[in-house]
Design an enzyme around this catalytic site. Structure first.
Site, mmCIF file in Angstrom:
data_model
loop_
_atom_site.group_PDB
_atom_site.id
_atom_site.type_symbol
_atom_site.label_atom_id
_atom_site.label_comp_id
_atom_site.label_asym_id
_atom_site.label_seq_id
_atom_site.Cartn_x
_atom_site.Cartn_y
_atom_site.Cartn_z
ATOM 1 N N THR A 1 0.837 -1.197 0.000
ATOM 2 C CA THR A 1 0.000 0.000 0.000
ATOM 3 C C THR A 1 0.872 1.247 0.000
ATOM 4 O O THR A 1 1.863 1.311 0.723
ATOM 5 C CB THR A 1 -0.915 0.018 1.238
ATOM 6 O OG1 THR A 1 -1.741 -1.123 1.190
ATOM 7 C CG2 THR A 1 -1.762 1.261 1.292
ATOM 8 N N ARG B 1 -12.881 -9.915 -1.223
ATOM 9 C CA ARG B 1 -12.189 -9.348 -0.063
ATOM 10 C C ARG B 1 -11.952 -7.843 -0.249
ATOM 11 O O ARG B 1 -11.511 -7.394 -1.300
ATOM 12 C CB ARG B 1 -10.842 -10.028 0.127
ATOM 13 C CG ARG B 1 -10.093 -9.508 1.348
ATOM 14 C CD ARG B 1 -8.668 -9.171 1.026
ATOM 15 N NE ARG B 1 -7.940 -8.785 2.221
ATOM 16 C CZ ARG B 1 -7.142 -7.723 2.276
ATOM 17 N NH1 ARG B 1 -6.965 -6.973 1.219
ATOM 18 N NH2 ARG B 1 -6.524 -7.418 3.372
ATOM 19 N N VAL B 2 -12.293 -7.083 0.769
ATOM 20 C CA VAL B 2 -11.989 -5.650 0.761
ATOM 21 C C VAL B 2 -11.050 -5.406 1.930
ATOM 22 O O VAL B 2 -11.376 -5.728 3.063
ATOM 23 C CB VAL B 2 -13.270 -4.805 0.919
ATOM 24 C CG1 VAL B 2 -12.935 -3.327 1.005
ATOM 25 C CG2 VAL B 2 -14.229 -5.079 -0.235
ATOM 26 N N GLY B 3 -9.896 -4.881 1.668
ATOM 27 C CA GLY B 3 -8.937 -4.603 2.743
ATOM 28 C C GLY B 3 -9.276 -3.294 3.427
ATOM 29 O O GLY B 3 -10.400 -2.790 3.349
ATOM 30 N N ASP B 4 -8.294 -2.752 4.088
ATOM 31 C CA ASP B 4 -8.502 -1.483 4.800
ATOM 32 C C ASP B 4 -8.402 -0.272 3.880
ATOM 33 O O ASP B 4 -9.022 0.764 4.138
ATOM 34 C CB ASP B 4 -7.470 -1.346 5.923
ATOM 35 C CG ASP B 4 -6.044 -1.382 5.394
ATOM 36 O OD1 ASP B 4 -5.762 -2.187 4.485
ATOM 37 O OD2 ASP B 4 -5.202 -0.602 5.879
ATOM 38 N N THR C 1 -0.652 0.821 6.231
ATOM 39 C CA THR C 1 -0.238 -0.252 5.335
ATOM 40 C C THR C 1 -0.153 -1.536 6.149
ATOM 41 O O THR C 1 -0.097 -1.500 7.374
ATOM 42 C CB THR C 1 1.116 0.051 4.660
ATOM 43 O OG1 THR C 1 1.399 -0.977 3.699
ATOM 44 C CG2 THR C 1 2.246 0.097 5.666
ATOM 45 N N GLY C 2 -0.172 -2.660 5.457
ATOM 46 C CA GLY C 2 -0.058 -3.937 6.155
ATOM 47 C C GLY C 2 -1.349 -4.728 6.127
ATOM 48 O O GLY C 2 -2.167 -4.555 5.231
ATOM 49 N N GLY D 1 -4.685 -5.595 6.252
ATOM 50 C CA GLY D 1 -5.901 -4.799 6.299
ATOM 51 C C GLY D 1 -6.950 -5.315 7.262
ATOM 52 O O GLY D 1 -7.640 -4.523 7.914
HETATM 53 N N1 ASP Z 1 -3.402 -2.843 3.451
HETATM 54 C C1 ASP Z 1 -3.529 -3.672 2.253
HETATM 55 C C2 ASP Z 1 -4.734 -4.527 2.380
HETATM 56 O O1 ASP Z 1 -4.932 -5.124 3.418
HETATM 57 C C3 ASP Z 1 -2.366 -4.525 2.000
HETATM 58 C C4 ASP Z 1 -1.063 -3.811 1.866
HETATM 59 O O2 ASP Z 1 -0.714 -2.967 2.693
HETATM 60 O O3 ASP Z 1 -0.358 -4.127 0.910
HETATM 61 O O4 ASP Z 1 -5.449 -4.669 1.415
#
Ligand code: ASP
Length: 166
Positions: free
Chosen positions: A25, A53-56, A76-77, A79
């Protein structure tokens, strides 16, 4: 690739795959000469994710939140874990109540970790800025960094983290 993903679906038990440095992200927080804030967050999400799937990142408040009166934050990370704490909104609210961006990021990361049993194997990192142009960042594991840009100069800064190694 699709065949591999279908095979993974059989046994995944929905344990999405993301390793510590597999998060991609890109979150951007800006403050202009008038003091107006803006932000953006873009991601490819996770590999091997479930359909739908929907992340953050696309959820305002989780992956990104901007309040022109207070400050802005982005994540980031993993989600799924950021969503559980509505992390970016949390950081802005903590800044509203007087916390510095750094301490607010640290509190948000601690809340993510507090929901885990022991040391998490996933990464979560936040950056934040307030209207006084003070910035902060924090992550669970080392390896997360951000670029600070001002007056034509970009400086890459490593984020502080809870754990130095995996
Ligand atoms: N935050 C993103 C998600 O969970 C993943 C990422 O940081 O690459 O979709």
């Amino acid at each position: 690739m699709e065949a591999k993903w279908k095979e993974w679906l059989k046994t995944s038990n929905y344990q999405p795959k993301i390793n510590l440095e597999n998060h991609d992200t890109i979150g951007m927080l800006c403050i202009d000469k008038n003091g107006d804030l803006s932000g953006a967050c873009t991601t490819s999400g996770l590999g091997y994710k479930m359909r739908g799937r929907v992340g953050d990142s696309p959820i305002i408040g989780s992956g990104l939140f901007v309040d022109n009166e207070v400050g802005a934050a982005t994540a980031t990370g993993m989600g799924e874990e950021v969503v559980k704490t509505v992390g970016s909104f949390l950081i802005v609210e903590l800044m509203r109540s007087g916390m510095s961006p750094q301490v607010a990021c640290e509190e948000a990361v601690q809340r993510v970790v507090a929901k885990q049993k022991g040391k998490p194997s996933f990464q979560v990192g936040f950056i934040a800025v307030n209207t006084a142009r003070v910035v902060g960042s924090y992550s669970i594991h080392s390896g997360f960094s951000y670029t600070y840009y001002e007056n034509g100069k970009a400086i890459n800064k490593p984020s502080k983290s809870i754990y130095k190694t995996i």
